[in-house]
Design a protein around this motif. Structure first.
Motif, PDB file in Angstrom:
ATOM      1  N   ASP A  71      -2.819  11.755  -3.373  1.00  0.00           N
ATOM      2  CA  ASP A  71      -2.547  10.716  -2.375  1.00  0.00           C
ATOM      3  C   ASP A  71      -1.655  11.225  -1.245  1.00  0.00           C
ATOM      4  OD1 ASP A  71      -0.218  10.933  -3.791  1.00  0.00           O
ATOM      5  OD2 ASP A  71       0.094   8.773  -4.043  1.00  0.00           O
ATOM      6  N   LYS A  90       0.857  -1.190   0.000  1.00  0.00           N
ATOM      7  CA  LYS A  90       0.000   0.000   0.000  1.00  0.00           C
ATOM      8  C   LYS A  90       0.884   1.227   0.000  1.00  0.00           C
ATOM      9  CE  LYS A  90      -1.927  -1.025   3.897  1.00  0.00           C
ATOM     10  NZ  LYS A  90      -2.716  -0.977   5.118  1.00  0.00           N
ATOM     11  N   GLU A 122      -5.092   6.788   1.076  1.00  0.00           N
ATOM     12  CA  GLU A 122      -6.414   6.639   0.465  1.00  0.00           C
ATOM     13  C   GLU A 122      -7.316   7.781   0.910  1.00  0.00           C
ATOM     14  OE1 GLU A 122      -7.606   2.854   1.930  1.00  0.00           O
ATOM     15  OE2 GLU A 122      -5.930   1.835   0.986  1.00  0.00           O
ATOM     16  N   SER A 123      -8.359   8.058   0.133  1.00  0.00           N
ATOM     17  CA  SER A 123      -9.201   9.233   0.402  1.00  0.00           C
ATOM     18  C   SER A 123      -9.890   9.169   1.762  1.00  0.00           C
ATOM     19  CB  SER A 123     -10.225   9.424  -0.705  1.00  0.00           C
ATOM     20  OG  SER A 123     -11.098   8.324  -0.763  1.00  0.00           O
TER      21      SER A 123
END
Length: 161
Positions: free
Chosen positions: A126, A97, A101-102
């Motif tokens: 990001d 990862k 993330e949003s």
């Protein structure tokens, strides 16, 4: 106006070094002999294959151990469930990862707002940019965010006056 960026970036050279070290260890260890255990880095994933699920899990633990020794945080990885392969073996996928993330970014922004700090946080793709009127306020924001656990490995970069 002073600012800094919050990012979540993997040091890919360290990941590759850890995978290479794990491959070497797996090829030399007696308990992996004749099990067909192999490690493969494909894009943003690390795939562990072996003749049995137990050997695949053991090889995965070797990879994770090497990553930790190379100071790559386990928070960067999502370990998949063991999947059967065509030859009756098993494979486990370790997803890397990278980036924020949003929904995690929104949680970080909300945390900054809830702390009532005199800084503003804005989502930029990001990563996040935090701006404030003084360095001290920004450093307070960094300390506040370090005390929180968002399930990500965060780095605080690009500190500008």
């Amino acid at each position: 106006m002073p600012s800094f960026d919050i990012v979540s970036k993997v040091q890919w050279h360290e990941v590759e070094n850890a995978v290479n070290q794990a491959e070497k260890e797996v090829s030399q260890r007696f308990d992996f002999k004749d099990t067909g255990t192999e490690l493969e880095k494909t894009g943003n994933d690390i795939v562990v294959r072996s003749s049995t699920e137990e050997r695949a899990k053991a090889a995965l633990s070797v990879v994770q151990e090497k990553l930790v020794k190379r100071k790559v945080s386990p928070k960067f990885f999502d370990v998949g469930k063991p999947e059967p392969t065509a030859k009756g073996g098993a494979k486990i996928t370790l997803k890397v990862k990278e980036g924020i993330e949003s929904e995690k970014a929104k949680a970080i922004v909300q945390s900054v707002k809830d702390a009532k700090l005199k800084v503003q946080a804005a989502i930029q793709g990001d990563q996040l940019r935090v701006t404030g009127k003084s360095k001290d306020e920004l450093q307070t924001a960094i300390q506040h965010l370090k005390a929180q656990d968002f399930g990500l490995e965060l780095q605080y970069v690009n500190f500008r006056d």
